[in-house]
Enzyme design. Structure first.
Site, PDB file in Angstrom:
ATOM      1  N   LEU A 181      -5.267  17.698  10.801  1.00  0.00           N
ATOM      2  CA  LEU A 181      -4.025  17.508  11.571  1.00  0.00           C
ATOM      3  C   LEU A 181      -3.283  18.831  11.644  1.00  0.00           C
ATOM      4  O   LEU A 181      -2.500  19.168  10.754  1.00  0.00           O
ATOM      5  CB  LEU A 181      -3.151  16.417  10.936  1.00  0.00           C
ATOM      6  CG  LEU A 181      -2.321  15.630  11.939  1.00  0.00           C
ATOM      7  CD1 LEU A 181      -3.178  14.930  12.978  1.00  0.00           C
ATOM      8  CD2 LEU A 181      -1.457  14.608  11.245  1.00  0.00           C
ATOM      9  N   ASP A 182      -3.563  19.562  12.701  1.00  0.00           N
ATOM     10  CA  ASP A 182      -2.967  20.883  12.856  1.00  0.00           C
ATOM     11  C   ASP A 182      -1.568  20.763  13.474  1.00  0.00           C
ATOM     12  O   ASP A 182      -1.363  19.960  14.381  1.00  0.00           O
ATOM     13  CB  ASP A 182      -3.861  21.743  13.749  1.00  0.00           C
ATOM     14  CG  ASP A 182      -3.334  23.148  13.843  1.00  0.00           C
ATOM     15  OD1 ASP A 182      -3.177  23.789  12.802  1.00  0.00           O
ATOM     16  OD2 ASP A 182      -3.052  23.605  14.974  1.00  0.00           O
ATOM     17  N   ASP A 187      -9.693  21.160  10.717  1.00  0.00           N
ATOM     18  CA  ASP A 187      -8.281  21.043  10.361  1.00  0.00           C
ATOM     19  C   ASP A 187      -7.890  19.653  10.854  1.00  0.00           C
ATOM     20  O   ASP A 187      -7.732  19.441  12.062  1.00  0.00           O
ATOM     21  CB  ASP A 187      -7.454  22.133  11.054  1.00  0.00           C
ATOM     22  CG  ASP A 187      -6.002  22.056  10.637  1.00  0.00           C
ATOM     23  OD1 ASP A 187      -5.637  21.089   9.940  1.00  0.00           O
ATOM     24  OD2 ASP A 187      -5.228  22.955  11.014  1.00  0.00           O
ATOM     25  N   ASP A 226       0.857  -1.192   0.000  1.00  0.00           N
ATOM     26  CA  ASP A 226       0.000   0.000   0.000  1.00  0.00           C
ATOM     27  C   ASP A 226       0.889   1.236   0.000  1.00  0.00           C
ATOM     28  O   ASP A 226       1.982   1.233   0.555  1.00  0.00           O
ATOM     29  CB  ASP A 226      -0.867   0.045   1.273  1.00  0.00           C
ATOM     30  CG  ASP A 226      -1.735  -1.189   1.392  1.00  0.00           C
ATOM     31  OD1 ASP A 226      -2.179  -1.669   0.351  1.00  0.00           O
ATOM     32  OD2 ASP A 226      -1.935  -1.656   2.537  1.00  0.00           O
ATOM     33  N   GLU A 233      -9.843  26.930  12.404  1.00  0.00           N
ATOM     34  CA  GLU A 233      -8.846  26.965  13.476  1.00  0.00           C
ATOM     35  C   GLU A 233      -9.304  27.952  14.556  1.00  0.00           C
ATOM     36  O   GLU A 233      -9.506  27.575  15.709  1.00  0.00           O
ATOM     37  CB  GLU A 233      -7.467  27.343  12.934  1.00  0.00           C
ATOM     38  CG  GLU A 233      -6.896  26.240  12.031  1.00  0.00           C
ATOM     39  CD  GLU A 233      -5.531  26.543  11.431  1.00  0.00           C
ATOM     40  OE1 GLU A 233      -4.758  25.602  11.269  1.00  0.00           O
ATOM     41  OE2 GLU A 233      -5.253  27.710  11.073  1.00  0.00           O
ATOM     42  N   GLU A 275      -8.979  22.068   5.889  1.00  0.00           N
ATOM     43  CA  GLU A 275      -7.749  22.782   5.513  1.00  0.00           C
ATOM     44  C   GLU A 275      -7.066  22.093   4.330  1.00  0.00           C
ATOM     45  O   GLU A 275      -6.372  22.734   3.548  1.00  0.00           O
ATOM     46  CB  GLU A 275      -6.785  22.850   6.705  1.00  0.00           C
ATOM     47  CG  GLU A 275      -5.454  23.469   6.319  1.00  0.00           C
ATOM     48  CD  GLU A 275      -4.634  24.026   7.457  1.00  0.00           C
ATOM     49  OE1 GLU A 275      -5.102  24.034   8.590  1.00  0.00           O
ATOM     50  OE2 GLU A 275      -3.505  24.470   7.164  1.00  0.00           O
ATOM     51  N   GLU A 276      -7.274  20.804   4.197  1.00  0.00           N
ATOM     52  CA  GLU A 276      -6.568  20.046   3.156  1.00  0.00           C
ATOM     53  C   GLU A 276      -7.217  20.125   1.778  1.00  0.00           C
ATOM     54  O   GLU A 276      -6.681  19.585   0.827  1.00  0.00           O
ATOM     55  CB  GLU A 276      -6.469  18.570   3.566  1.00  0.00           C
ATOM     56  CG  GLU A 276      -5.685  18.325   4.841  1.00  0.00           C
ATOM     57  CD  GLU A 276      -4.221  18.762   4.741  1.00  0.00           C
ATOM     58  OE1 GLU A 276      -3.682  18.797   3.627  1.00  0.00           O
ATOM     59  OE2 GLU A 276      -3.657  19.104   5.792  1.00  0.00           O
ATOM     60  N   ASP A 314      -1.154  14.024   7.453  1.00  0.00           N
ATOM     61  CA  ASP A 314      -2.258  14.998   7.394  1.00  0.00           C
ATOM     62  C   ASP A 314      -3.289  14.581   6.344  1.00  0.00           C
ATOM     63  O   ASP A 314      -4.494  14.737   6.540  1.00  0.00           O
ATOM     64  CB  ASP A 314      -1.778  16.449   7.206  1.00  0.00           C
ATOM     65  CG  ASP A 314      -0.576  16.571   6.310  1.00  0.00           C
ATOM     66  OD1 ASP A 314      -0.243  15.588   5.618  1.00  0.00           O
ATOM     67  OD2 ASP A 314       0.017  17.660   6.280  1.00  0.00           O
TER      68      ASP A 314
END
Ligand code: AHM
Ligand code: MG
Length: 335
Positions: free
Chosen positions: A117-118, A115, A63, A273, A92-93, A69
């Site tokens: 993974l901030d 978000d 894989d 955020e 955010e992504e 993130d």
């Protein structure tokens, strides 16, 4: 032994207490709780990436190894698709809004901002990161969800919270009746109520700002930071907003991300955020404003990825900072 209350039990019990409860928000919150556990598992393995496979390469099972993130983004979207209660997500992504598929003939009632993974630059060095989320209702008059559906004032948010992947993993959330913290017990795989009814201290001994940008800040912000130094406040800056604000919640203090030359509007994003973290901190008795001294929750968003400045934390310290900024702005305009 005290009775353990799991996140699921707590969510269901508390939604039932609300008179207009339909149980629908419960499903969205539970989907978020599940995604947080999956992301936590992966964040905990982050240091093993060189053994399990370099990001972008294939791992032992063939894989593709994803950046964390992006992995977190995918898992939150997937879990939020489960209940059919969430119509769309702003993340955010993703540049555009993400429409979720319909589940049977359910009519979704909610929108999620997140978000996933901030502070993700912290991962490579094993420092804590977080997820931030907020939930809005779809406005009654709207027949179709578009970008504009998300441009609601922060005060319209109906639930908000964050997950801190730290020395232990914590989920802290509010539906507008105070805030509660849940710690993940890895032995049973459940978030358990560990910090009920969190209240932020009126003031604290900490300030949190990227002081490396000092010379790039406006003069009144520089004067305020000088004042914090004069008071011998302790500077703590992790570079992960969730972690820095989490400290303020428990120990009291002030977190600042003002405008700089590089980010004239501030760096952090208003919708996913600043607003959710402001809702959490306000529900704990704290305050959150921008450098124009507007309450963050009163700002009318113009764009889903809009940036904002933010000053957030203990109520007395924010009020003091406000007075300070007013005074220095006045002196500046007279000179
Ligand atoms: P990110 O969403 O790209 O991770 O950026 C947000 C993070 C915040 O968690 C943190 O407060 C800030 O960026 C740190 O920025 P800086 O390195 O400019 O101090
Ligand atoms: Mg971020």
């Amino acid at each position: 032994m005290n009775k353990i209350t799991t996140l699921d039990e707590f969510i269901i019990h508390h939604e039932k207490l609300q008179s207009d409860s339909t149980g629908r928000l419960t499903s969205v919150l539970r989907d978020i709780g599940i995604a947080a556990k999956i992301v936590n598992r992966e964040v905990n393995k982050a240091g093993l990436v060189n053994i399990l496979g370099i990001e972008g390469s294939s791992n032992a099972s063939g894989d593709q190894v994803q950046k964390l993130d992006l992995f977190a983004n995918e898992k939150f979207i997937k879990c939020l698709s489960n209940s059919g209660e969430c119509a769309a997500i702003v993340s955010e992504e993703n540049q555009q809004i993400i429409h979720l598929p319909k589940v049977k003939d359910k009519k979704p009632g909610y929108l999620v901002v997140m978000d996933p993974l901030d502070g993700s630059s912290n991962i490579d060095v094993n420092v804590s990161v977080g997820t931030i989320f907020g939930i809005y209702k779809i406005r009654g008059e709207e027949t179709e969800v578009t970008k504009e559906s998300f441009l609601q004032k922060g005060s319209d948010i109906i639930a908000a919270g964050y997950v801190l992947y730290g020395t232990s993993t914590m989920l802290v959330y509010t539906t507008g009746n105070g805030i509660n913290g849940f710690t993940l017990d890895p032995s049973i795989g459940e978030f358990c109520l560990s910090h009920p009814n969190i209240k932020i201290p009126d003031r604290g001994n900490y300030y949190s700002v990227n002081q490396g940008y000092y010379l790039k800040f406006d003069v009144e912000m520089r004067r305020y930071i000088d004042y914090c130094c004069d008071l011998n406040l302790r500077l703590r800056y992790i570079g992960s907003m969730v972690s820095d604000v989490h400290r303020m919640l428990f120990q009291g203090g002030i977190f600042l991300y003002p405008n700089t030359r590089k980010y004239p509007q501030g760096k952090l994003r208003l919708l996913y955020e600043c607003v959710p973290m402001s809702m959490v901190v306000e529900q704990a008795g704290g305050r959150a404003i921008n450098s124009k001294l507007q309450q963050i929750l009163d700002v009318e968003p113009q764009d889903i990825h809009q940036r904002s400045t933010i000053v957030i934390g203990s109520p007395e310290m924010i009020t003091e900072m406000e007075e300070f900024i007013k005074k220095y702005t006045l002196i500046d305009s007279v000179v």
